[in-house]
Scaffold this motif. Sequence first.
Motif, mmCIF file in Angstrom:
data_model
loop_
_atom_site.group_PDB
_atom_site.id
_atom_site.type_symbol
_atom_site.label_atom_id
_atom_site.label_comp_id
_atom_site.label_asym_id
_atom_site.label_seq_id
_atom_site.Cartn_x
_atom_site.Cartn_y
_atom_site.Cartn_z
ATOM 1 N N VAL A 211 -10.407 1.209 -2.331
ATOM 2 C CA VAL A 211 -10.183 -0.201 -2.071
ATOM 3 C C VAL A 211 -10.117 -0.484 -0.658
ATOM 4 O O VAL A 211 -10.748 -1.567 -0.254
ATOM 5 N N TYR A 212 -9.418 0.246 0.025
ATOM 6 C CA TYR A 212 -9.328 -0.098 1.515
ATOM 7 C C TYR A 212 -9.882 1.046 2.201
ATOM 8 O O TYR A 212 -9.721 2.248 2.279
ATOM 9 N N GLN A 213 -10.606 0.586 3.205
ATOM 10 C CA GLN A 213 -11.343 1.576 4.076
ATOM 11 C C GLN A 213 -10.458 1.770 5.402
ATOM 12 O O GLN A 213 -10.167 0.948 6.245
ATOM 13 N N ALA A 214 -9.966 3.070 5.338
ATOM 14 C CA ALA A 214 -8.865 3.449 6.277
ATOM 15 C C ALA A 214 -9.024 4.975 6.496
ATOM 16 O O ALA A 214 -9.651 5.676 5.886
ATOM 17 N N ASP A 215 -8.408 5.363 7.660
ATOM 18 C CA ASP A 215 -8.549 6.926 8.217
ATOM 19 C C ASP A 215 -7.153 7.285 7.657
ATOM 20 O O ASP A 215 -5.986 6.978 8.173
ATOM 21 N N ARG B 245 1.026 -1.108 0.026
ATOM 22 C CA ARG B 245 -0.132 -0.016 -0.059
ATOM 23 C C ARG B 245 1.023 1.189 -0.034
ATOM 24 O O ARG B 245 1.782 1.468 0.826
ATOM 25 N N LEU B 246 0.423 2.246 -0.840
ATOM 26 C CA LEU B 246 1.201 3.490 -0.974
ATOM 27 C C LEU B 246 1.111 4.297 0.263
ATOM 28 O O LEU B 246 1.791 5.115 0.686
ATOM 29 N N SER B 247 0.111 4.166 0.964
ATOM 30 C CA SER B 247 -0.311 4.846 2.367
ATOM 31 C C SER B 247 0.840 4.603 3.321
ATOM 32 O O SER B 247 1.233 5.472 3.996
ATOM 33 N N ASP B 248 1.311 3.276 3.541
ATOM 34 C CA ASP B 248 2.220 2.730 4.308
ATOM 35 C C ASP B 248 3.622 3.568 4.064
ATOM 36 O O ASP B 248 4.397 3.956 4.987
ATOM 37 N N GLU B 249 3.812 3.665 2.677
ATOM 38 C CA GLU B 249 5.142 4.386 2.351
ATOM 39 C C GLU B 249 4.845 5.743 2.935
ATOM 40 O O GLU B 249 6.206 6.260 3.179
ATOM 41 N N LYS C 216 -2.666 10.564 -4.518
ATOM 42 C CA LYS C 216 -2.788 9.606 -5.256
ATOM 43 C C LYS C 216 -3.315 8.512 -4.497
ATOM 44 O O LYS C 216 -4.278 7.643 -4.984
ATOM 45 N N THR C 217 -2.978 8.331 -3.241
ATOM 46 C CA THR C 217 -3.480 7.487 -2.128
ATOM 47 C C THR C 217 -5.144 7.856 -2.205
ATOM 48 O O THR C 217 -5.856 6.610 -2.232
ATOM 49 N N LEU C 218 -5.521 8.738 -1.647
ATOM 50 C CA LEU C 218 -6.835 9.160 -1.546
ATOM 51 C C LEU C 218 -7.533 8.968 -2.890
ATOM 52 O O LEU C 218 -8.653 8.463 -2.873
ATOM 53 N N ARG C 219 -7.045 9.298 -3.954
ATOM 54 C CA ARG C 219 -7.699 8.862 -5.259
ATOM 55 C C ARG C 219 -7.946 7.622 -5.781
ATOM 56 O O ARG C 219 -9.007 7.221 -6.458
#
Length: 306
Positions: free
Chosen positions: A269-273, A203-207, A261-264
Motif C-alpha cells: 500500500v505504501y512505497q517506503a524503504d 502505520r504499523l511500520s512507525d510503531e 506483517k508490515t512487509l506482508r
Amino acid sequence: MAMLAQQIPPENAPVSGKEGASPEAVPEQAGLKRRRPASLPVRQRLLSFSRRHRERIKYAVKMGIVAVLGYWVGVFTGLTNGFLVALYAVVGMQLNVADSVESCINRLIGTLIGAVMAYLAIIIFPHSTLSITLQLFGLLAICGLMIHYQERYRMVAITVSILLVTGAMSGDNSLRVCLERVAEIVLGIACSFTVSALVWPRRLSDEVSDSVRRGHVECLEHYRKIIDCFISGEPVPAEVSQAVYITMPGKIWKDKEKLNKTLRNEAPVYQADYTLVDKLLMSQDRTVESLKGVLDAMSNMGTGEL
C-alpha cells in the motif's frame, strides 16, 4: 515581680498578630472569605483530554466516518439491505493499516469461498427445515476444520451461515440473494480499507521503528550498568539480568513479527524503504546477544550474578 506582672497580658486580652488572634476576630479583621482556587476552563480541559487520548479520538472519528460511508454506499447502490454495508464496514475496521489490510483480505477470501459453498448447497439439496439443518451442521463442521487449519477461514463459516439461511428462504431468487450478500460484504470491506488507508492512517511500520529505537536506548542503559558493576566489583542487579535474558529478547521477537506483517500487508500500500528498520532490528538482536555474553563472562569470573 511588678515588672513581670506588667509584661504578662491578661487572659482575655486580645493578642495582636495572626498567631494569637481568636477565630472570631480573624474574619472580622480581614473582612474577606477564603476563595477556592479557580478550576481550569472547560476549553483547557478538553484540549488536555484530546492530547492525552489523541489516537483514541482519531479512531472513534474514523469509526463514525466508515459507518456513514458504508451506509451511503449501500443507499446509492440500491441493494435490498444496503444498511448491512455499514455493518460489514465497521466490523472490518482495525487499529492500523496492516491489520486492516489483513482483515480485508481474510474477509474477502472467506466470503468468496463461503458464497460458493452455500450456493452449491442451495441448488443441490432441498429447502426443507430438516435439510437446511443438516446442511448447516455439515458445512459448519467443515468450516471448523478449516478454521483449525487457518484462522482466516472463520469468515467462511459466517458467510455460509448467512447465505444458506437467507438463500434457502428466498426460493427461486437464491442466486440473487447470494450475490447481494456478497456485494454487501465486499463493499463493506472496500469502505473499511479506504478509511483506514486515507483518513489518519496509523502505520504499523512507525510503531516498529519507535519500538526499535527505544530498544537501542535500553540496550545502552543496560550496557552502562553492567560496565559500572564490572568496574566497581558489585553484582549485576537482578532486573538488568532479567531484561537482558528475558524481556528484551521477547520484545525483539514481537518487533520481528510486526515487521513481517508490515512487509506482508503494508508495503504493497505504501512505497517506503523498510531496510533501515530491518537493519536496526538485527543490530539490536546482536547487541542483546553481546550483553548476554558479557553477563556470562562476569558470572564465570565471579564478579556478577545472573
